[in-house]
Design an enzyme around this catalytic site. Sequence first.
Site, PDB file in Angstrom:
ATOM      1  N   MET A 145       0.840  -1.210   0.000  1.00  0.00           N
ATOM      2  CA  MET A 145       0.000   0.000   0.000  1.00  0.00           C
ATOM      3  C   MET A 145       0.874   1.259   0.000  1.00  0.00           C
ATOM      4  SD  MET A 145      -2.704  -1.335   2.891  1.00  0.00           S
ATOM      5  CE  MET A 145      -1.392  -1.523   4.111  1.00  0.00           C
ATOM      6  N   ASP A 146       1.407   1.585  -1.147  1.00  0.00           N
ATOM      7  CA  ASP A 146       2.375   2.667  -1.235  1.00  0.00           C
ATOM      8  C   ASP A 146       1.707   3.975  -1.672  1.00  0.00           C
ATOM      9  OD1 ASP A 146       4.848   3.736  -0.979  1.00  0.00           O
ATOM     10  OD2 ASP A 146       5.735   2.769  -2.727  1.00  0.00           O
TER      11      ASP A 146
END
Length: 307
Positions: free
Chosen positions: A83-84
Amino acid sequence: MNFMIHANHLLVLFTLSTMLSMLWFLLSLLSLLLLPCLRPCFPAKGSLKNKKKIDKGTYVVGEEETPKELQRELMPRHVAVIMDGNRRWAKQTGLLTSQGYEAGAKRLLEFADLCFKLGINTVSAFAFSTENWGRHKIEVKCLMYLFQRYLKSKIQFFQSKEIRVSVIGNLAKIPESLLRTVHELEEATKSYKKKHLILAIDYSGRFDILGACKNIVKKSEQGLIREEDVDETLFERELQTRCTEFPSPDLLIRTSGEQRISNFFLWQLAYTEFFFSPVLWPDFDKQKFIEALVSYQRRDRRFGSRL
Protein backbone atom coordinates in the site's frame (compact mmCIF):
# COMPACT_ATOMS: atom_id res chain seq x y z
CA MET A 1 -90.92 32.66 0.33
CA ASN A 2 -90.10 29.87 -2.18
CA PHE A 3 -87.46 32.12 -3.70
CA MET A 4 -85.78 32.59 -0.31
CA ILE A 5 -85.75 28.83 0.34
CA HIS A 6 -84.26 28.16 -3.10
CA ALA A 7 -81.60 30.80 -2.52
CA ASN A 8 -80.70 29.25 0.84
CA HIS A 9 -80.33 25.82 -0.83
CA LEU A 10 -78.02 27.29 -3.44
CA LEU A 11 -75.97 28.99 -0.73
CA VAL A 12 -75.61 25.72 1.21
CA LEU A 13 -74.60 23.81 -1.98
CA PHE A 14 -72.10 26.52 -2.89
CA THR A 15 -70.62 26.41 0.60
CA LEU A 16 -70.35 22.61 0.55
CA SER A 17 -68.80 22.69 -2.92
CA THR A 18 -66.25 25.26 -1.80
CA MET A 19 -65.35 23.23 1.29
CA LEU A 20 -64.98 20.04 -0.76
CA SER A 21 -62.77 21.83 -3.26
CA MET A 22 -60.57 23.17 -0.48
CA LEU A 23 -60.43 19.72 1.14
CA TRP A 24 -59.42 18.14 -2.17
CA PHE A 25 -56.72 20.78 -2.61
CA LEU A 26 -55.35 20.15 0.88
CA LEU A 27 -55.32 16.36 0.37
CA SER A 28 -53.52 16.75 -2.96
CA LEU A 29 -50.95 19.04 -1.39
CA LEU A 30 -50.46 16.66 1.53
CA SER A 31 -49.92 13.70 -0.83
CA LEU A 32 -47.28 15.64 -2.76
CA LEU A 33 -45.44 16.37 0.46
CA LEU A 34 -45.63 12.86 1.91
CA LEU A 35 -45.17 10.73 -1.21
CA PRO A 36 -41.37 11.16 -1.45
CA CYS A 37 -41.05 10.14 2.21
CA LEU A 38 -43.20 7.06 1.76
CA ARG A 39 -41.61 5.88 -1.48
CA PRO A 40 -38.56 4.16 0.14
CA CYS A 41 -40.89 2.10 2.31
CA PHE A 42 -42.58 0.56 -0.74
CA PRO A 43 -39.97 -0.73 -3.23
CA ALA A 44 -40.96 -1.34 -6.80
CA LYS A 45 -41.66 -4.87 -8.00
CA GLY A 46 -38.46 -4.84 -10.01
CA SER A 47 -36.31 -4.13 -6.96
CA LEU A 48 -37.95 -6.98 -5.05
CA LYS A 49 -37.23 -9.27 -7.97
CA ASN A 50 -33.59 -8.19 -7.99
CA LYS A 51 -33.37 -8.75 -4.22
CA LYS A 52 -34.67 -12.29 -4.64
CA LYS A 53 -32.02 -12.87 -7.29
CA ILE A 54 -29.28 -11.67 -4.95
CA ASP A 55 -30.62 -13.75 -2.07
CA LYS A 56 -30.30 -16.90 -4.19
CA GLY A 57 -26.52 -16.59 -4.09
CA THR A 58 -25.53 -14.05 -6.71
CA TYR A 59 -22.18 -12.55 -5.73
CA VAL A 60 -22.35 -8.79 -5.54
CA VAL A 61 -20.04 -5.82 -5.29
CA GLY A 62 -22.02 -3.32 -3.26
CA GLU A 63 -25.35 -3.45 -5.08
CA GLU A 64 -23.84 -4.49 -8.40
CA GLU A 65 -23.22 -7.94 -9.78
CA THR A 66 -19.71 -9.24 -10.43
CA PRO A 67 -18.21 -7.02 -13.18
CA LYS A 68 -18.77 -8.49 -16.63
CA GLU A 69 -15.07 -8.07 -17.50
CA LEU A 70 -14.16 -10.75 -14.95
CA GLN A 71 -14.56 -14.52 -14.85
CA ARG A 72 -15.27 -15.92 -11.44
CA GLU A 73 -13.47 -19.20 -12.09
CA LEU A 74 -10.24 -17.27 -12.83
CA MET A 75 -10.25 -15.21 -9.63
CA PRO A 76 -7.04 -15.32 -7.57
CA ARG A 77 -7.35 -17.09 -4.23
CA HIS A 78 -4.83 -14.82 -2.50
CA VAL A 79 -4.12 -11.17 -3.33
CA ALA A 80 -1.24 -9.32 -1.66
CA VAL A 81 -0.89 -5.55 -1.71
CA ILE A 82 1.93 -3.12 -0.97
CA MET A 83 0.00 0.00 0.00
CA ASP A 84 2.38 2.67 -1.24
CA GLY A 85 1.72 6.39 -1.57
CA ASN A 86 -0.15 7.39 1.61
CA ARG A 87 2.30 10.17 2.50
CA ARG A 88 2.44 11.55 -1.03
CA TRP A 89 -1.35 11.50 -1.22
CA ALA A 90 -1.58 13.51 2.01
CA LYS A 91 0.96 16.04 0.74
CA GLN A 92 -0.82 16.45 -2.61
CA THR A 93 -4.19 16.97 -0.93
CA GLY A 94 -2.86 19.40 1.69
CA LEU A 95 -3.43 17.05 4.62
CA LEU A 96 -1.27 15.81 7.47
CA THR A 97 0.77 12.63 7.02
CA SER A 98 -1.34 10.96 9.71
CA GLN A 99 -4.48 11.73 7.69
CA GLY A 100 -2.88 10.07 4.68
CA TYR A 101 -2.31 6.91 6.69
CA GLU A 102 -5.89 7.00 7.99
CA ALA A 103 -7.16 7.31 4.41
CA GLY A 104 -4.97 4.34 3.52
CA ALA A 105 -6.38 2.26 6.38
CA LYS A 106 -9.92 3.02 5.25
CA ARG A 107 -9.02 2.08 1.68
CA LEU A 108 -7.62 -1.25 2.88
CA LEU A 109 -10.91 -2.23 4.52
CA GLU A 110 -12.82 -1.28 1.36
CA PHE A 111 -10.32 -3.19 -0.76
CA ALA A 112 -10.50 -6.31 1.41
CA ASP A 113 -14.30 -6.22 1.51
CA LEU A 114 -14.38 -5.99 -2.29
CA CYS A 115 -11.97 -8.93 -2.59
CA PHE A 116 -14.13 -11.11 -0.36
CA LYS A 117 -17.30 -10.21 -2.27
CA LEU A 118 -15.56 -11.28 -5.48
CA GLY A 119 -14.75 -14.67 -3.96
CA ILE A 120 -11.07 -14.02 -3.13
CA ASN A 121 -10.30 -15.91 0.08
CA THR A 122 -7.12 -14.25 1.38
CA VAL A 123 -5.84 -10.66 1.36
CA SER A 124 -2.35 -9.79 2.61
CA ALA A 125 -1.32 -6.18 3.25
CA PHE A 126 2.24 -4.95 3.82
CA ALA A 127 1.42 -2.43 6.54
CA PHE A 128 4.85 -1.80 8.11
CA SER A 129 8.21 -3.24 7.09
CA THR A 130 11.12 -3.91 9.43
CA GLU A 131 13.03 -1.24 7.51
CA ASN A 132 10.30 1.32 8.35
CA TRP A 133 11.71 1.57 11.88
CA GLY A 134 14.33 3.83 10.30
CA ARG A 135 11.74 6.55 9.64
CA HIS A 136 11.34 9.60 11.87
CA LYS A 137 10.37 8.59 15.42
CA ILE A 138 7.27 10.79 15.41
CA GLU A 139 5.99 9.18 12.21
CA VAL A 140 6.64 5.67 13.55
CA LYS A 141 4.89 6.49 16.83
CA CYS A 142 1.94 7.90 14.89
CA LEU A 143 1.70 4.71 12.82
CA MET A 144 1.79 2.45 15.87
CA TYR A 145 -0.95 4.50 17.50
CA LEU A 146 -3.02 4.36 14.31
CA PHE A 147 -2.65 0.56 14.11
CA GLN A 148 -3.69 0.15 17.74
CA ARG A 149 -6.66 2.53 17.60
CA TYR A 150 -7.94 1.40 14.21
CA LEU A 151 -7.70 -2.34 14.87
CA LYS A 152 -9.30 -1.94 18.29
CA SER A 153 -12.23 0.00 16.83
CA LYS A 154 -12.81 -2.55 14.04
CA ILE A 155 -13.01 -5.77 16.06
CA GLN A 156 -16.82 -5.79 15.93
CA PHE A 157 -16.70 -4.94 12.20
CA PHE A 158 -14.50 -7.96 11.47
CA GLN A 159 -16.80 -10.15 13.56
CA SER A 160 -19.92 -8.90 11.79
CA LYS A 161 -18.30 -9.62 8.41
CA GLU A 162 -16.86 -12.94 9.66
CA ILE A 163 -13.34 -11.96 8.61
CA ARG A 164 -10.42 -13.72 10.24
CA VAL A 165 -7.51 -11.37 10.92
CA SER A 166 -3.91 -12.50 11.41
CA VAL A 167 -0.93 -10.27 12.11
CA ILE A 168 2.50 -11.52 11.04
CA GLY A 169 5.96 -10.04 11.55
CA ASN A 170 8.65 -9.83 14.21
CA LEU A 171 6.39 -7.90 16.63
CA ALA A 172 9.23 -7.69 19.19
CA LYS A 173 9.48 -3.91 18.99
CA ILE A 174 5.83 -2.95 18.73
CA PRO A 175 4.16 -1.24 21.73
CA GLU A 176 2.55 -3.44 24.36
CA SER A 177 -0.86 -1.82 23.80
CA LEU A 178 -0.77 -2.74 20.10
CA LEU A 179 0.37 -6.27 20.93
CA ARG A 180 -2.61 -6.72 23.29
CA THR A 181 -4.98 -5.46 20.59
CA VAL A 182 -3.44 -7.87 18.06
CA HIS A 183 -3.98 -10.83 20.41
CA GLU A 184 -7.54 -9.71 21.16
CA LEU A 185 -8.37 -9.31 17.47
CA GLU A 186 -6.86 -12.65 16.44
CA GLU A 187 -8.66 -14.45 19.26
CA ALA A 188 -12.00 -12.80 18.41
CA THR A 189 -11.85 -13.80 14.72
CA LYS A 190 -9.92 -17.09 14.70
CA SER A 191 -12.96 -19.29 13.95
CA TYR A 192 -13.79 -17.69 10.58
CA LYS A 193 -12.71 -19.66 7.49
CA LYS A 194 -13.94 -18.06 4.25
CA LYS A 195 -12.37 -14.59 4.56
CA HIS A 196 -8.84 -14.02 5.79
CA LEU A 197 -7.04 -10.68 6.15
CA ILE A 198 -3.31 -10.87 6.92
CA LEU A 199 -1.55 -7.73 8.15
CA ALA A 200 2.25 -7.68 7.95
CA ILE A 201 3.61 -5.39 10.68
CA ASP A 202 7.37 -5.23 11.31
CA TYR A 203 7.66 -7.84 8.57
CA SER A 204 10.79 -8.76 6.59
CA GLY A 205 10.92 -11.48 3.95
CA ARG A 206 14.55 -12.21 4.82
CA PHE A 207 13.73 -12.44 8.54
CA ASP A 208 10.87 -14.81 7.69
CA ILE A 209 13.18 -17.14 5.74
CA LEU A 210 15.91 -17.00 8.39
CA GLY A 211 13.35 -17.78 11.09
CA ALA A 212 12.15 -20.81 9.14
CA CYS A 213 15.74 -22.05 8.76
CA LYS A 214 16.41 -21.65 12.49
CA ASN A 215 13.22 -23.53 13.39
CA ILE A 216 14.20 -26.43 11.13
CA VAL A 217 17.72 -26.55 12.66
CA LYS A 218 16.25 -26.62 16.18
CA LYS A 219 13.85 -29.44 15.27
CA SER A 220 16.71 -31.33 13.66
CA GLU A 221 18.84 -30.99 16.78
CA GLN A 222 15.92 -32.30 18.84
CA GLY A 223 15.63 -35.30 16.53
CA LEU A 224 12.17 -34.30 15.32
CA ILE A 225 13.11 -34.16 11.64
CA ARG A 226 15.84 -35.62 9.41
CA GLU A 227 17.62 -34.05 6.45
CA GLU A 228 15.59 -36.06 3.95
CA ASP A 229 12.37 -34.72 5.52
CA VAL A 230 13.19 -31.15 4.51
CA ASP A 231 11.34 -30.15 1.32
CA GLU A 232 9.37 -27.12 0.13
CA THR A 233 6.20 -28.21 1.91
CA LEU A 234 7.96 -28.59 5.26
CA PHE A 235 9.81 -25.30 4.77
CA GLU A 236 6.55 -23.41 4.04
CA ARG A 237 5.09 -24.73 7.29
CA GLU A 238 7.83 -22.83 9.14
CA LEU A 239 7.15 -19.50 7.41
CA GLN A 240 4.85 -16.94 9.01
CA THR A 241 2.30 -17.38 6.21
CA ARG A 242 1.56 -20.86 7.60
CA CYS A 243 -1.48 -19.16 9.15
CA THR A 244 -3.30 -19.25 5.81
CA GLU A 245 -4.54 -22.02 3.55
CA PHE A 246 -3.05 -20.15 0.56
CA PRO A 247 0.43 -18.96 1.60
CA SER A 248 1.58 -17.99 -1.90
CA PRO A 249 -0.24 -14.98 -3.39
CA ASP A 250 -1.57 -15.39 -6.92
CA LEU A 251 -1.45 -11.62 -7.47
CA LEU A 252 0.67 -8.86 -5.93
CA ILE A 253 -0.40 -5.24 -6.39
CA ARG A 254 1.89 -2.33 -5.61
CA THR A 255 0.59 1.22 -5.93
CA SER A 256 2.19 4.65 -6.43
CA GLY A 257 4.36 3.68 -9.42
CA GLU A 258 7.14 1.94 -7.50
CA GLN A 259 8.24 -1.35 -9.09
CA ARG A 260 9.95 -3.43 -6.42
CA ILE A 261 8.85 -5.85 -3.71
CA SER A 262 10.78 -4.20 -0.84
CA ASN A 263 11.62 -7.36 1.12
CA PHE A 264 8.01 -8.58 1.16
CA PHE A 265 7.16 -12.32 0.86
CA LEU A 266 10.51 -13.24 -0.77
CA TRP A 267 9.77 -16.98 -0.74
CA GLN A 268 6.03 -16.75 -1.29
CA LEU A 269 6.20 -14.56 -4.43
CA ALA A 270 8.17 -17.09 -6.53
CA TYR A 271 5.38 -17.48 -9.13
CA THR A 272 3.12 -14.59 -8.22
CA GLU A 273 1.79 -12.29 -10.95
CA PHE A 274 2.73 -8.63 -10.38
CA PHE A 275 0.64 -5.55 -11.13
CA PHE A 276 2.20 -2.11 -10.62
CA SER A 277 -0.16 0.86 -10.57
CA PRO A 278 0.81 4.55 -10.75
CA VAL A 279 -2.18 5.41 -8.55
CA LEU A 280 -1.50 6.36 -4.92
CA TRP A 281 -2.97 3.84 -2.48
CA PRO A 282 -5.83 5.99 -1.04
CA ASP A 283 -7.04 6.53 -4.63
CA PHE A 284 -6.84 2.85 -5.62
CA ASP A 285 -10.59 2.34 -5.96
CA LYS A 286 -12.81 -0.45 -7.26
CA GLN A 287 -12.29 0.38 -10.93
CA LYS A 288 -8.51 0.36 -10.55
CA PHE A 289 -8.68 -3.00 -8.81
CA ILE A 290 -10.86 -4.42 -11.58
CA GLU A 291 -8.20 -3.29 -14.07
CA ALA A 292 -5.61 -5.26 -12.06
CA LEU A 293 -7.85 -8.35 -12.01
CA VAL A 294 -8.54 -8.11 -15.76
CA SER A 295 -4.78 -7.96 -16.37
CA TYR A 296 -4.27 -10.98 -14.10
CA GLN A 297 -6.98 -13.05 -15.79
CA ARG A 298 -5.47 -12.42 -19.23
CA ARG A 299 -2.11 -13.92 -18.24
CA ASP A 300 -0.98 -17.45 -18.98
CA ARG A 301 0.31 -18.86 -15.69
CA ARG A 302 2.64 -21.78 -16.48
CA PHE A 303 4.62 -21.95 -13.21
CA GLY A 304 7.83 -22.62 -15.13
CA SER A 305 6.32 -25.35 -17.32
CA ARG A 306 5.55 -25.17 -21.04
CA LEU A 307 1.96 -26.20 -21.60
